[in-house]
Design a protein around this motif. Sequence first.
Motif, PDB file in Angstrom:
ATOM      1  N   LEU A 497       0.851  -1.191   0.000  1.00 25.04           N
ATOM      2  CA  LEU A 497       0.000   0.000   0.000  1.00 25.04           C
ATOM      3  C   LEU A 497       0.886   1.238   0.000  1.00 25.04           C
ATOM      4  O   LEU A 497       1.691   1.446   0.908  1.00 25.04           O
ATOM      5  CB  LEU A 497      -0.910   0.019   1.232  1.00 25.04           C
ATOM      6  N   LYS A 498       0.747   2.045  -1.036  1.00 23.65           N
ATOM      7  CA  LYS A 498       1.420   3.343  -1.117  1.00 23.65           C
ATOM      8  C   LYS A 498       2.908   3.264  -0.771  1.00 23.65           C
ATOM      9  O   LYS A 498       3.445   4.073  -0.024  1.00 23.65           O
ATOM     10  CB  LYS A 498       0.729   4.356  -0.209  1.00 23.65           C
ATOM     11  N   GLY A 499       3.578   2.257  -1.296  1.00 22.64           N
ATOM     12  CA  GLY A 499       5.008   2.137  -1.082  1.00 22.64           C
ATOM     13  C   GLY A 499       5.408   1.339   0.133  1.00 22.64           C
ATOM     14  O   GLY A 499       6.585   0.995   0.299  1.00 22.64           O
ATOM     15  N   ASP A 500       4.482   1.039   1.017  1.00 19.09           N
ATOM     16  CA  ASP A 500       4.760   0.188   2.173  1.00 19.09           C
ATOM     17  C   ASP A 500       4.507  -1.268   1.784  1.00 19.09           C
ATOM     18  O   ASP A 500       3.500  -1.588   1.148  1.00 19.09           O
ATOM     19  CB  ASP A 500       3.883   0.555   3.358  1.00 19.09           C
ATOM     20  N   ASN A 501       5.423  -2.139   2.212  1.00 19.21           N
ATOM     21  CA  ASN A 501       5.304  -3.548   1.845  1.00 19.21           C
ATOM     22  C   ASN A 501       5.467  -4.441   3.062  1.00 19.21           C
ATOM     23  O   ASN A 501       6.386  -4.265   3.869  1.00 19.21           O
ATOM     24  CB  ASN A 501       6.378  -3.915   0.811  1.00 19.21           C
ATOM     25  N   LEU A 555       8.480  -5.644   7.433  1.00 13.71           N
ATOM     26  CA  LEU A 555       7.958  -4.404   6.843  1.00 13.71           C
ATOM     27  C   LEU A 555       9.088  -3.666   6.163  1.00 13.71           C
ATOM     28  O   LEU A 555      10.165  -3.485   6.738  1.00 13.71           O
ATOM     29  CB  LEU A 555       7.341  -3.512   7.920  1.00 13.71           C
ATOM     30  N   SER A 556       8.846  -3.235   4.950  1.00 13.46           N
ATOM     31  CA  SER A 556       9.751  -2.304   4.280  1.00 13.46           C
ATOM     32  C   SER A 556       8.944  -1.068   3.935  1.00 13.46           C
ATOM     33  O   SER A 556       7.876  -1.158   3.328  1.00 13.46           O
ATOM     34  CB  SER A 556      10.357  -2.928   3.026  1.00 13.46           C
ATOM     35  N   GLU A 557       9.449   0.080   4.361  1.00 12.90           N
ATOM     36  CA  GLU A 557       8.708   1.331   4.203  1.00 12.90           C
ATOM     37  C   GLU A 557       9.461   2.286   3.283  1.00 12.90           C
ATOM     38  O   GLU A 557      10.635   2.570   3.501  1.00 12.90           O
ATOM     39  CB  GLU A 557       8.512   2.025   5.557  1.00 12.90           C
ATOM     40  N   ASP A 558       8.756   2.777   2.277  1.00  8.90           N
ATOM     41  CA  ASP A 558       9.286   3.879   1.485  1.00  8.90           C
ATOM     42  C   ASP A 558       8.835   5.211   2.059  1.00  8.90           C
ATOM     43  O   ASP A 558       9.401   6.252   1.798  1.00  8.90           O
ATOM     44  CB  ASP A 558       8.816   3.769   0.028  1.00  8.90           C
ATOM     45  N   SER A 559       7.758   5.150   2.844  1.00 11.73           N
ATOM     46  CA  SER A 559       7.247   6.346   3.524  1.00 11.73           C
ATOM     47  C   SER A 559       6.585   5.880   4.811  1.00 11.73           C
ATOM     48  O   SER A 559       6.231   4.720   4.953  1.00 11.73           O
ATOM     49  CB  SER A 559       6.241   7.096   2.652  1.00 11.73           C
ATOM     50  N   ASN A 560       6.397   6.767   5.740  1.00 16.05           N
ATOM     51  CA  ASN A 560       5.837   6.386   7.048  1.00 16.05           C
ATOM     52  C   ASN A 560       4.324   6.515   7.027  1.00 16.05           C
ATOM     53  O   ASN A 560       3.750   7.473   7.528  1.00 16.05           O
ATOM     54  CB  ASN A 560       6.443   7.258   8.139  1.00 16.05           C
TER      55      ASN A 560
END
Length: 563
Positions: A497-501, A555-560
């Motif tokens: 979702l929105k860059g979060d994986n 979790l890998s986050e591109d944004s918080n």
Amino acid sequence: MEKVWWKEAVVYQIYPRSFMDSNGDGIGDLKGIMLKLDYLKNLGVDVIWLSPIYQSPNDDNGYDISDYKKIMNEFGTMEDFDLLLQEIHSRGMKLVMDLVVNHSSDEHNWFIESCKSKDNRYRDYYYWRPSNNGREPNNWTSVFSGSAWQYDEKTDEYYLHIFSKKQPDLNWENDELRKEIYEMMTWWLEKGVDGFRLDVINFISKVDDLPSVPGGKKYDWGGEFFMNGPRVHEYLREMNEKVLAKYDVMTVGECPGAEIEDAIRYGNKEGTALNMIFTFEHMDVDSGTGGKWDIIPFKLTSFKKIMTKWQKGLEGKSWNSLYLNNHDQPRAVSRFGDDCKYRIESAKMLAVCLHMMQGTPYIYQGEEIGMTNIELELEDYNDLEIHNMYREKVIEGGENHDKVMNLIYKKGRDNARTPMQWDESMNSGFTNDVPWIKVNPNYKEINVKQSLADPNSIYYFYQKLIKLRKKYEVIIYGNYKLILENDEQIYAYTRELKGDNLLVITNFSRENALFHMPYELQTVKKELLISNYDKVEKEQEQFILLRPYEARVYLSEDSNNCI
């Protein structure tokens, strides 16, 4: 996807008869539930779903309602209910009622009146039919075995009961009946309840003329003539328009036999029917062609295929209900995990696998402490379905007693209905009298008191899962993708979702399992969100060695993107 509270909620189902007895009569009650509300609040759940508490003769443990506006005497009074509702709301939780409107009790005033004569105004509230050449009107069978028709000598006709003969089916073709049902639902919503779980709601429309199942068998399952029937969606749209749309409530329909297309119509995103449904396909993963009691070995690839079908099929179109336990199913840790050596690990693993999927999770009482199946003597079982099945297979069919008892041990509904295990005292702290059904003997080792004292317990693991769900949007709304679909040990999938994986990895076996990291995930920086083992070896770039029933979520986050 629209964000609404019931998608973000976690639901806890209470079976009131077995939850907590406050007055020492051996039966759980509303005041007993009140005593344990802080326990549920501490767990982190948002919604409490109560199995039926209405006045009932208890032929099917409350799913046979004789008065929709009264509380069963064993559970307390309407004043007790009002206080319970107030106490739930004061803790920031909501209450969903279990509503049974496909059928009533044969002790409901509507049915009593309908039996008096063929021209009674309530006659058409039910399905009354003359005999068919001296036999039942058709060859449908009851869910609880035998004919779905019961003869009434006074009026020389039969009435339809898809379930017990004390549960006559209501005729939704009757406009006045539907009006009375909608008025009753409104009455409860005006009291302040926060929604309904609607029992077998996709059975309410029957095919015209109630035809026999072709083939000439004496009794045959007639589900094609009453599951997902011709007017069911019309009735639910009407229910929504007349009642549900006027309140901000949660609705979930129990819908056996529903497919993806049905579910999208029942829980459509336009909000003109229900919010979601309970599907059953995954509950039949260990059932053969002979149905529930035709038990076959659990196969993980089959389970993954079913779960993925529903995750992808409803994605962006409807909403999933996530469950492995309820009052009608055996305990999940005994069924899909290992309730002996790896009880704690496998219970946590199953929780991870389910709660990280898209949908609203449902926790059944005792699931959060890893309660297990029970083995009783036949006479100690309470469930009508169990005794009917035993009579049909052993007494009438001549099958082996021990073989049939083994089926009951594995699939009987009473596995889920033994008293909640609160502590190691007499009767597990559930009651100081003789309980209505026996307590599982393992209550001295498996109980709430022990769980609350152990920081590594299943209870605190569920608490952590719920906190993670409330923190990360991707757990609720992220898209789902299955990986390693042909692996018979590992169930792994991603959510995005929105860059979060999210990467969810679970080992469904008693053996070590080697998880091969997909190439596209090998170089991605990942944070371990939760694991069911205390010490977790750092993952290698290309593979992870999983211990028995191990579960990990990364979790890998591109944004918080937190809630």
